[in-house]
Design a protein around this motif. Structure first.
Motif, short mmCIF file in Angstrom:
data_model
loop_
_atom_site.label_atom_id
_atom_site.label_comp_id
_atom_site.label_asym_id
_atom_site.label_seq_id
_atom_site.Cartn_x
_atom_site.Cartn_y
_atom_site.Cartn_z
N ILE A 41 -15.78 51.52 22.02
CA ILE A 41 -15.45 50.25 22.67
C ILE A 41 -14.59 49.40 21.73
O ILE A 41 -15.09 48.89 20.73
N PRO A 42 -13.30 49.23 22.04
CA PRO A 42 -12.45 48.39 21.18
C PRO A 42 -12.77 46.91 21.38
O PRO A 42 -13.09 46.48 22.48
N ILE A 43 -12.72 46.15 20.28
CA ILE A 43 -12.91 44.71 20.36
C ILE A 43 -11.53 44.10 20.58
O ILE A 43 -10.64 44.25 19.74
N PRO A 44 -11.34 43.41 21.72
CA PRO A 44 -10.01 42.87 22.05
C PRO A 44 -9.46 41.96 20.96
O PRO A 44 -10.17 41.15 20.37
N GLY A 45 -8.17 42.13 20.67
CA GLY A 45 -7.49 41.30 19.69
C GLY A 45 -7.69 41.73 18.25
O GLY A 45 -7.20 41.07 17.34
N THR A 46 -8.43 42.83 18.03
CA THR A 46 -8.66 43.33 16.67
C THR A 46 -8.45 44.84 16.66
O THR A 46 -8.30 45.46 17.71
N ARG A 47 -8.49 45.39 15.45
CA ARG A 47 -8.45 46.85 15.33
C ARG A 47 -9.86 47.42 15.26
O ARG A 47 -10.02 48.62 15.09
N LEU A 48 -10.85 46.58 15.36
CA LEU A 48 -12.24 47.00 15.23
C LEU A 48 -12.77 47.62 16.51
O LEU A 48 -12.33 47.25 17.61
N THR A 49 -13.71 48.53 16.34
CA THR A 49 -14.37 49.15 17.48
C THR A 49 -15.87 49.17 17.25
O THR A 49 -16.33 49.18 16.11
N VAL A 50 -16.61 49.18 18.33
CA VAL A 50 -18.06 49.37 18.28
C VAL A 50 -18.39 50.46 19.28
O VAL A 50 -17.55 50.87 20.07
N GLY A 51 -19.62 50.90 19.25
CA GLY A 51 -20.02 51.94 20.18
C GLY A 51 -21.28 51.54 20.92
O GLY A 51 -21.81 50.44 20.77
N ILE A 52 -21.74 52.46 21.71
CA ILE A 52 -22.94 52.23 22.51
C ILE A 52 -24.14 51.96 21.60
O ILE A 52 -25.02 51.17 21.94
N ASP A 53 -24.18 52.58 20.43
CA ASP A 53 -25.29 52.39 19.49
C ASP A 53 -25.42 50.92 19.09
O ASP A 53 -26.54 50.38 19.03
N ALA A 54 -24.31 50.25 18.81
CA ALA A 54 -24.36 48.83 18.45
C ALA A 54 -24.84 47.98 19.63
O ALA A 54 -25.57 47.00 19.43
N LEU A 55 -24.46 48.36 20.83
CA LEU A 55 -24.92 47.62 22.01
C LEU A 55 -26.41 47.83 22.24
O LEU A 55 -27.13 46.89 22.60
N LEU A 56 -26.88 49.06 22.02
CA LEU A 56 -28.32 49.33 22.14
C LEU A 56 -29.12 48.48 21.14
O LEU A 56 -30.22 48.02 21.44
N GLY A 57 -28.54 48.28 19.95
CA GLY A 57 -29.21 47.51 18.92
C GLY A 57 -29.43 46.06 19.29
O GLY A 57 -30.23 45.37 18.66
N LEU A 58 -28.73 45.57 20.31
CA LEU A 58 -28.92 44.19 20.75
C LEU A 58 -30.30 43.99 21.39
O LEU A 58 -30.78 42.86 21.48
N PHE A 59 -30.93 45.08 21.82
CA PHE A 59 -32.29 45.01 22.36
C PHE A 59 -33.25 45.22 21.19
O PHE A 59 -33.31 46.33 20.64
N PRO A 60 -33.97 44.18 20.79
CA PRO A 60 -34.81 44.28 19.58
C PRO A 60 -35.77 45.47 19.62
O PRO A 60 -36.38 45.77 20.64
N VAL A 61 -35.91 46.12 18.52
CA VAL A 61 -36.79 47.24 18.22
C VAL A 61 -36.56 48.44 19.14
O VAL A 61 -36.23 49.51 18.67
N LEU A 62 -36.72 48.27 20.43
CA LEU A 62 -36.58 49.39 21.37
C LEU A 62 -35.16 49.96 21.34
O LEU A 62 -34.98 51.18 21.29
N GLY A 63 -34.17 49.09 21.34
CA GLY A 63 -32.79 49.55 21.28
C GLY A 63 -32.48 50.29 19.99
O GLY A 63 -31.80 51.31 19.99
N ASP A 64 -33.02 49.78 18.87
CA ASP A 64 -32.82 50.44 17.58
C ASP A 64 -33.52 51.79 17.55
O ASP A 64 -32.99 52.76 17.00
N LEU A 65 -34.71 51.86 18.14
CA LEU A 65 -35.44 53.12 18.20
C LEU A 65 -34.68 54.16 19.01
O LEU A 65 -34.54 55.31 18.59
N VAL A 66 -34.15 53.75 20.15
CA VAL A 66 -33.37 54.67 20.99
C VAL A 66 -32.12 55.13 20.22
O VAL A 66 -31.77 56.32 20.24
N GLY A 67 -31.46 54.20 19.51
CA GLY A 67 -30.28 54.55 18.73
C GLY A 67 -30.59 55.57 17.64
O GLY A 67 -29.84 56.53 17.43
N VAL A 68 -31.72 55.39 16.96
CA VAL A 68 -32.12 56.33 15.91
C VAL A 68 -32.44 57.70 16.51
O VAL A 68 -32.09 58.74 15.95
N LEU A 69 -33.10 57.71 17.66
CA LEU A 69 -33.43 58.99 18.31
C LEU A 69 -32.16 59.74 18.70
O LEU A 69 -32.07 60.96 18.50
N ILE A 70 -31.19 59.03 19.24
CA ILE A 70 -29.93 59.68 19.62
C ILE A 70 -29.20 60.17 18.37
O ILE A 70 -28.66 61.28 18.34
#
Length: 173
Positions: A42-71
């Motif tokens: 996922i590109p961040i508009p106006g920058t050269r930076l990108t993020v992925g689904i893992d960073a978005l999952l991390g927005l959900f406290p604990v559970l999102g991080d756990l799912v990210g680590v499992l994947i």
């Protein structure tokens, strides 16, 4: 006995760099695609930076991080199936562990996760091992030794600081 087709990488001078089965080649492509999806899709508009689904999952406290680590652990598991040595798997697990532990910190962990990109690091490490096994193992061993020495130094410093802190508190009494 059925043999699987092999993919042979050759450099400009005609030297064979690596030989792998078609199945391993396909697994590498799939893991590379998964790492890109998790870390940089996922590109961040106006920058050269990108993020992925893992960073978005991390927005959900604990559970999102756990799912990210499992994947992320799936990539380490596939590396083990491909025959990566323990030392390489250890470094990959460390990358996932760092991502998981720091990712728990609200917001700052998500920013770190977006920058760390553990999945792409792990795929690069796996690719390096598959392409040049001896060199990657030596580099990873050096990394592991330095990590252990760094942890020992940290423990000694923490112990020393704790000793002086206790001594200071006793002096106040």
């Amino acid at each position: 006995m059925k043999r699987s087709p092999r993919v042979i990488s050759v450099d400009a001078a005609g030297k064979v760099q690596s030989v792998e089965t078609a199945r391993a080649h396909e697994t590498r492509k799939q893991l590379s695609r998964l790492a890109w999806l998790l870390d940089s899709s996922i590109p961040i508009p106006g920058t050269r930076l990108t993020v992925g689904i893992d960073a978005l999952l991390g927005l959900f406290p604990v559970l999102g991080d756990l799912v990210g680590v499992l994947i992320s652990s799936y990539i380490v598991n596939e590396a083990a199936r491909l025959g990566a040595p323990r030392i390489v798997l250890l470094r990959m697990a460390l990358n996932v562990g760092i991502e998981g532990v720091i990712g728990i910190i609200p917001f700052a962990g998500d920013v770190f996760d977006a920058a760390w990109k553990a999945n792409q690091r792990n795929v690069r490490l796996l690719d390096a091992w598959l392409d040049r096994p001896g060199k990657t193992e030596r580099t990873t061993r050096l990394f592991s030794v330095m990590l252990v020495l760094g942890l020992i130094l940290l423990l000694v410093l923490l112990g020393t600081a704790g000793f002086f802190l206790v001594r200071w508190v006793i002096g106040l009494l």
